[in-house]
Design a protein around this motif. Sequence first.
Motif, short mmCIF file in Angstrom:
data_model
loop_
_atom_site.label_atom_id
_atom_site.label_comp_id
_atom_site.label_asym_id
_atom_site.label_seq_id
_atom_site.Cartn_x
_atom_site.Cartn_y
_atom_site.Cartn_z
N GLU A 106 0.88 -1.09 -0.09
CA GLU A 106 0.04 0.09 0.00
C GLU A 106 0.82 1.14 -0.11
N THR A 107 1.91 1.23 0.79
CA THR A 107 2.88 2.54 0.87
C THR A 107 3.41 2.70 -0.47
N LEU A 108 3.87 1.57 -1.30
CA LEU A 108 4.83 1.63 -2.32
C LEU A 108 3.67 2.23 -3.51
N LEU A 109 2.43 1.75 -3.51
CA LEU A 109 1.52 2.18 -4.52
C LEU A 109 1.12 3.72 -4.22
N ARG A 110 0.96 4.13 -3.00
CA ARG A 110 0.41 5.41 -2.82
C ARG A 110 1.78 6.49 -3.14
N ALA A 111 2.83 5.84 -3.14
CA ALA A 111 4.23 6.93 -3.57
C ALA A 111 4.18 7.24 -4.93
N GLU A 112 3.04 6.45 -5.81
CA GLU A 112 2.99 6.73 -7.17
C GLU A 112 4.13 6.76 -7.86
N GLY A 113 4.95 5.77 -7.74
CA GLY A 113 6.31 5.80 -8.43
C GLY A 113 7.64 6.46 -7.80
N ALA A 114 7.25 7.21 -7.00
CA ALA A 114 8.79 7.79 -6.20
C ALA A 114 9.10 6.63 -5.29
N VAL A 115 10.45 7.03 -5.04
CA VAL A 115 11.27 5.99 -4.04
C VAL A 115 10.88 6.35 -2.78
N VAL A 116 10.53 4.98 -1.92
CA VAL A 116 10.24 5.00 -0.59
C VAL A 116 11.45 4.30 0.14
N SER A 117 11.98 5.17 1.21
CA SER A 117 12.80 4.49 1.69
C SER A 117 12.71 3.54 2.77
N ALA A 118 13.70 2.77 3.17
CA ALA A 118 13.18 1.82 4.21
C ALA A 118 12.71 2.31 5.49
N GLU A 119 13.16 3.79 5.85
CA GLU A 119 12.98 4.16 7.34
C GLU A 119 11.24 4.65 7.05
N ARG A 120 10.94 5.19 5.97
CA ARG A 120 9.45 5.34 5.52
C ARG A 120 8.52 4.26 5.77
N LEU A 121 8.98 3.01 5.02
CA LEU A 121 8.37 1.77 5.39
C LEU A 121 8.18 1.32 6.70
N LEU A 122 9.29 1.71 7.47
CA LEU A 122 9.05 1.31 8.95
C LEU A 122 8.07 2.10 9.81
N GLN A 179 11.66 -2.29 -7.66
CA GLN A 179 13.01 -2.31 -7.75
C GLN A 179 13.64 -1.68 -6.53
N THR A 180 14.87 -2.22 -6.24
CA THR A 180 15.69 -1.65 -5.05
C THR A 180 16.81 -0.61 -5.68
N VAL A 181 16.44 0.66 -4.95
CA VAL A 181 17.37 1.71 -5.58
C VAL A 181 18.44 2.04 -4.46
N PRO A 182 19.74 1.54 -4.70
CA PRO A 182 20.69 1.42 -3.87
C PRO A 182 21.01 2.82 -3.14
N GLY A 183 21.18 2.81 -1.66
CA GLY A 183 21.35 3.74 -0.99
C GLY A 183 19.99 4.83 -0.56
N ALA A 184 18.91 4.26 -1.27
CA ALA A 184 17.74 5.17 -1.12
C ALA A 184 16.46 4.42 -0.99
N GLY A 185 16.09 3.20 -1.14
CA GLY A 185 14.95 2.61 -0.90
C GLY A 185 14.46 1.76 -1.99
N TYR A 186 13.11 1.56 -2.19
CA TYR A 186 12.45 0.68 -3.29
C TYR A 186 11.56 1.78 -3.98
N VAL A 187 10.98 1.26 -4.93
CA VAL A 187 10.16 1.94 -6.27
C VAL A 187 9.48 0.90 -6.67
N LEU A 188 8.00 1.28 -6.92
CA LEU A 188 7.07 0.36 -7.62
C LEU A 188 7.07 0.88 -9.13
#
Length: 217
Positions: free
Chosen positions: A159-175, A208-217
Amino acid sequence: MRVLVAEDERDLADLVAMGLRRHAMAVDVVYDGAGAAERLAVSDYDVLVLDRDLPELHGDLVCRELVARGSRTRILMMTAAASVPDRVAGLGMGADDYLPKPFDFAELVARVRALGRRSRSQVPPVLTRHGITLDTHRIQASRDGRHLHLSLKEFAVLETLLRAEGAVVSAERLLEEAWDENVDPFTTVVRVVVSRLRAKLGDPPCIQTVPGAGYVL
């Protein structure tokens, strides 16, 4: 969605928290007003479920302080003081909604979800992207018509990844979005859940994993 429950009846507070967690929400619990003010000062919550008659610091003061500083946190007052003057007073001091006790739990969930949507940019309750459909009301997800059997944590991360609408989401934000305060931020729990989610989503890969930044859908 991140929720804080402030209720001095411990059994009720714990039951509310348990029920909201079953709807893929990350929930913290406090049993007095001072604890609520402390948590609200350091954490960003979507919704505060607030009992008015709290010890140490009255719920009305917690509400007024939160409103005064312009917080985006939406406030659901949950109290036995259910008369019309009580409701008018609660809404007048800045509460977004008012739920008298006793209440039906399904109504509580619906009100919390509605307030959660208002605390963020307007997004529909059903999210779609890359063939993925996620229904936040029914806690159901599918990809290309195939039902996905997701755990509550996997659902919350998706849900968090979908709400980001293609933006990178950090592991901290997912937590922050999918776990409560008891999670150890130095564990690999996010990576493990994302790995399981990838496997369940199947091919073609869409996280996708974005090294040093987080994840993106």
